[in-house]
Design a protein around this motif. Structure first.
Motif, PDB file in Angstrom:
ATOM      1  N   MET A   7      51.583  28.960   9.825  1.00 50.27           N
ATOM      2  CA  MET A   7      51.769  28.116   8.649  1.00 50.27           C
ATOM      3  C   MET A   7      52.854  27.090   8.934  1.00 50.27           C
ATOM      4  SD  MET A   7      49.736  29.298   6.513  1.00 50.27           S
ATOM      5  CE  MET A   7      48.593  30.500   7.129  1.00 50.27           C
ATOM      6  N   GLU A   8      52.564  25.858   8.610  1.00 48.02           N
ATOM      7  CA  GLU A   8      53.554  24.805   8.837  1.00 48.02           C
ATOM      8  C   GLU A   8      54.721  24.943   7.849  1.00 48.02           C
ATOM      9  OE1 GLU A   8      52.505  21.962  10.896  1.00 48.02           O
ATOM     10  OE2 GLU A   8      53.953  20.435  10.273  1.00 48.02           O
ATOM     11  N   GLU A   9      54.369  25.315   6.613  1.00 43.12           N
ATOM     12  CA  GLU A   9      55.380  25.447   5.571  1.00 43.12           C
ATOM     13  C   GLU A   9      54.856  26.368   4.479  1.00 43.12           C
ATOM     14  OE1 GLU A   9      56.483  21.601   3.996  1.00 43.12           O
ATOM     15  OE2 GLU A   9      58.004  22.494   2.708  1.00 43.12           O
ATOM     16  N   VAL A  10      55.745  27.128   3.856  1.00 42.32           N
ATOM     17  CA  VAL A  10      55.375  27.925   2.675  1.00 42.32           C
ATOM     18  C   VAL A  10      56.386  27.583   1.595  1.00 42.32           C
ATOM     19  CG1 VAL A  10      55.040  30.239   1.726  1.00 42.32           C
ATOM     20  CG2 VAL A  10      54.409  29.784   4.094  1.00 42.32           C
ATOM     21  N   ARG A  11      55.882  27.239   0.397  1.00 43.04           N
ATOM     22  CA  ARG A  11      56.780  26.793  -0.676  1.00 43.04           C
ATOM     23  C   ARG A  11      56.359  27.322  -2.025  1.00 43.04           C
ATOM     24  NH1 ARG A  11      57.264  20.429  -0.735  1.00 43.04           N
ATOM     25  NH2 ARG A  11      57.592  20.822  -2.938  1.00 43.04           N
ATOM     26  N   TRP A  12      57.357  27.470  -2.906  1.00 42.24           N
ATOM     27  CA  TRP A  12      57.085  27.802  -4.308  1.00 42.24           C
ATOM     28  C   TRP A  12      56.871  26.495  -5.072  1.00 42.24           C
ATOM     29  CZ3 TRP A  12      56.070  32.573  -5.782  1.00 42.24           C
ATOM     30  CH2 TRP A  12      56.599  33.639  -5.071  1.00 42.24           C
ATOM     31  N   ALA A  43      40.390  38.148   2.046  1.00 40.83           N
ATOM     32  CA  ALA A  43      41.037  38.435   0.763  1.00 40.83           C
ATOM     33  C   ALA A  43      42.368  37.698   0.732  1.00 40.83           C
ATOM     34  CB  ALA A  43      41.255  39.941   0.607  1.00 40.83           C
ATOM     35  N   GLY A  44      42.809  37.369  -0.481  1.00 44.98           N
ATOM     36  CA  GLY A  44      44.051  36.613  -0.587  1.00 44.98           C
ATOM     37  C   GLY A  44      44.660  36.739  -1.969  1.00 44.98           C
ATOM     38  N   GLY A  45      45.774  36.042  -2.164  1.00 46.51           N
ATOM     39  CA  GLY A  45      46.497  36.213  -3.420  1.00 46.51           C
ATOM     40  C   GLY A  45      47.039  34.932  -4.024  1.00 46.51           C
ATOM     41  N   VAL A  46      47.078  34.948  -5.373  1.00 54.16           N
ATOM     42  CA  VAL A  46      47.850  33.964  -6.130  1.00 54.16           C
ATOM     43  C   VAL A  46      49.153  34.700  -6.430  1.00 54.16           C
ATOM     44  CG1 VAL A  46      48.026  32.699  -8.316  1.00 54.16           C
ATOM     45  CG2 VAL A  46      45.818  32.839  -7.132  1.00 54.16           C
ATOM     46  N   VAL A  47      50.192  34.404  -5.623  1.00 51.17           N
ATOM     47  CA  VAL A  47      51.450  35.146  -5.724  1.00 51.17           C
ATOM     48  C   VAL A  47      52.407  34.386  -6.642  1.00 51.17           C
ATOM     49  CG1 VAL A  47      53.363  36.183  -4.456  1.00 51.17           C
ATOM     50  CG2 VAL A  47      51.102  36.023  -3.392  1.00 51.17           C
ATOM     51  N   LEU A  48      52.885  35.093  -7.673  1.00 53.14           N
ATOM     52  CA  LEU A  48      53.717  34.453  -8.697  1.00 53.14           C
ATOM     53  C   LEU A  48      55.143  34.999  -8.706  1.00 53.14           C
ATOM     54  CD1 LEU A  48      51.235  34.747 -11.709  1.00 53.14           C
ATOM     55  CD2 LEU A  48      51.473  32.819 -10.124  1.00 53.14           C
ATOM     56  N   ARG A  49      56.070  34.148  -9.188  1.00 51.13           N
ATOM     57  CA  ARG A  49      57.419  34.613  -9.524  1.00 51.13           C
ATOM     58  C   ARG A  49      57.883  33.810 -10.739  1.00 51.13           C
ATOM     59  NH1 ARG A  49      61.826  31.929  -5.241  1.00 51.13           N
ATOM     60  NH2 ARG A  49      61.623  29.817  -6.056  1.00 51.13           N
ATOM     61  N   GLU A  50      58.874  34.334 -11.440  1.00 50.15           N
ATOM     62  CA  GLU A  50      59.435  33.593 -12.573  1.00 50.15           C
ATOM     63  C   GLU A  50      60.605  32.756 -12.074  1.00 50.15           C
ATOM     64  OE1 GLU A  50      58.189  33.038 -15.602  1.00 50.15           O
ATOM     65  OE2 GLU A  50      56.530  34.201 -14.773  1.00 50.15           O
ATOM     66  N   GLY A  51      60.470  31.428 -12.131  1.00 49.75           N
ATOM     67  CA  GLY A  51      61.545  30.530 -11.715  1.00 49.75           C
ATOM     68  C   GLY A  51      62.350  30.101 -12.938  1.00 49.75           C
ATOM     69  N   ASP A  52      63.362  29.231 -12.722  1.00 46.39           N
ATOM     70  CA  ASP A  52      64.202  28.777 -13.835  1.00 46.39           C
ATOM     71  C   ASP A  52      63.382  28.020 -14.873  1.00 46.39           C
ATOM     72  OD1 ASP A  52      66.350  29.911 -12.633  1.00 46.39           O
ATOM     73  OD2 ASP A  52      67.010  28.061 -11.636  1.00 46.39           O
ATOM     74  N   ASP A  69      52.315  39.741  -7.983  1.00 47.51           N
ATOM     75  CA  ASP A  69      53.710  39.451  -8.322  1.00 47.51           C
ATOM     76  C   ASP A  69      54.571  39.647  -7.085  1.00 47.51           C
ATOM     77  OD1 ASP A  69      53.573  39.055 -11.253  1.00 47.51           O
ATOM     78  OD2 ASP A  69      52.753  41.098 -11.193  1.00 47.51           O
ATOM     79  N   ALA A  70      55.394  38.639  -6.764  1.00 48.40           N
ATOM     80  CA  ALA A  70      56.326  38.766  -5.638  1.00 48.40           C
ATOM     81  C   ALA A  70      57.401  39.767  -6.031  1.00 48.40           C
ATOM     82  CB  ALA A  70      56.940  37.416  -5.311  1.00 48.40           C
ATOM     83  N   VAL A  71      57.644  40.738  -5.144  1.00 49.74           N
ATOM     84  CA  VAL A  71      58.684  41.741  -5.439  1.00 49.74           C
ATOM     85  C   VAL A  71      59.763  41.767  -4.355  1.00 49.74           C
ATOM     86  CG1 VAL A  71      57.236  43.237  -6.874  1.00 49.74           C
ATOM     87  CG2 VAL A  71      57.262  43.582  -4.390  1.00 49.74           C
TER      88      VAL A  71
END
Ligand code: ATP
Length: 149
Positions: free
Chosen positions: A116-121, A16-25, A103-105
């Motif tokens: 993980m080598e890298e995690v990015r928005w 199981a996994g996620g499409v994790v979102l946040r509101e950026g500029d 949603d990222a909280v």
């Protein structure tokens, strides 16, 4: 006479996994995680992992997102399943992955797993282009459609 081909064994796994979102500029952003493949390339994908015994897919997705990306996230809605095959130690594995829109909280991508080598928005549209696997690009497309983006 050549030896007959050996019967290939198969097994199945559920992740199981996620499409994790946040509101950026500049609009909605998605968290992608990069792993080094066995060939040495960087593969960008959605955070995901095995559903452990006694867990439901929602719980597993929330835990895997926390472990792999360092983010705390809440489930908004289901995004359906994908499946793919891979070979591990001569065994063909059919993996089904159940995805959720999340949603990222809290948390921080700098606290990501060493796996993980890298995690990015990424802005959602760019994430759609950067995701390495076709099936995960489809999941991101479904997420964008459900947001009307
Ligand atoms: P875990 O099961 O703990 O999540 P894992 O690395 O064993 O970790 P996967 O991430 O499913 O499990 O990776 C197994 C293989 O499948 C790797 O070769 C990977 O490149 C490939 N893979 C991962 N995601 C996809 C996908 N969406 N489509 C096709 N192949 C994928």
């Amino acid at each position: 006479m050549p030896a007959p081909p050996r019967e290939t064994s198969t097994r199945s796994e559920h992740s199981a996994g996620g499409v994790v979102l946040r509101e950026g500029d500049d609009g909605t952003e998605v968290a992608l995680a990069a792993r080094r493949t066995r060939r040495g390339d960087l593969a960008w994908g959605l955070p995901k992992g095995l559903v452990e015994p006694g867990e439901g897919p929602e719980e597993a997705a929330t835990r895997e997102v926390r472990e792999e990306t360092g983010l705390e996230a809440l489930i908004r809605s289901p995004l359906g399943d994908i499946s793919y095959w891979y070979v591990w130690d001569g065994v063909r594995v059919r993996k089904r992955v159940t995805f959720f829109l999340m949603d990222a909280v809290g948390g921080d991508v700098s606290k990501h797993d060493d796996e993980m080598e890298e995690v990015r928005w990424f802005p959602l549209r760019e994430g759609l282009r950067r995701a390495s696997y076709t099936s995960e690009r489809d999941v991101l497309r479904r997420a964008a459609e459900s947001l009307g983006a």
